[in-house]
Design a protein around this motif. Sequence first.
Motif, PDB file in Angstrom:
ATOM      1  N   LEU A 154     -22.686 -56.128  27.493  1.00  0.00           N
ATOM      2  CA  LEU A 154     -22.464 -57.201  26.519  1.00  0.00           C
ATOM      3  C   LEU A 154     -20.968 -57.414  26.278  1.00  0.00           C
ATOM      4  CD1 LEU A 154     -25.215 -56.301  23.900  1.00  0.00           C
ATOM      5  CD2 LEU A 154     -25.177 -58.329  25.363  1.00  0.00           C
ATOM      6  N   GLN A 169     -24.502 -65.648  21.752  1.00  0.00           N
ATOM      7  CA  GLN A 169     -25.723 -64.954  22.159  1.00  0.00           C
ATOM      8  C   GLN A 169     -25.448 -63.473  22.432  1.00  0.00           C
ATOM      9  OE1 GLN A 169     -24.808 -67.962  23.454  1.00  0.00           O
ATOM     10  NE2 GLN A 169     -26.417 -69.262  22.628  1.00  0.00           N
ATOM     11  N   VAL A 194     -27.229 -60.317  20.347  1.00  0.00           N
ATOM     12  CA  VAL A 194     -27.901 -59.152  20.936  1.00  0.00           C
ATOM     13  C   VAL A 194     -27.252 -57.870  20.434  1.00  0.00           C
ATOM     14  CG1 VAL A 194     -28.426 -57.939  23.097  1.00  0.00           C
ATOM     15  CG2 VAL A 194     -28.673 -60.427  22.975  1.00  0.00           C
TER      16      VAL A 194
END
Length: 121
Positions: A9, A24, A28
């Motif tokens: 990420l 996004q 997460v």
Amino acid sequence: RGAMLVRLLLGGAAGLLQTRIIPQLAEVLHALLRGFGERAFQWASEAVGPVPNEAFSPSDKQKMLGHLSVAAQAGENGDHGREVEDAVTEFSEACRRNRRFQDAVERSLMPPQQLPPPPLR
């Protein structure tokens, strides 16, 4: 697997993915912090630690980790999504300042088997 997910990420935010996807990615990460609490915070700390200081200063790291810590401690009871998104956005902007920083950060976050060969310069 959680530690690897956090690294991926942050690698996406650092430049592996387009900037329009940062919200996004932050969402997460926020979900991981809410669901796994201190454990997810530890994954984030371990991921951010090796990021080169010239790309993301120690004070920037502390500031980011402070926001993530608050989200992790709040767990399911708190909504700190905006703070997490702001922290990930600041991380992304710092890492994308120039290509050399971006390459160094990506290399620090990606597992060795995932690293592309170094660019020819």
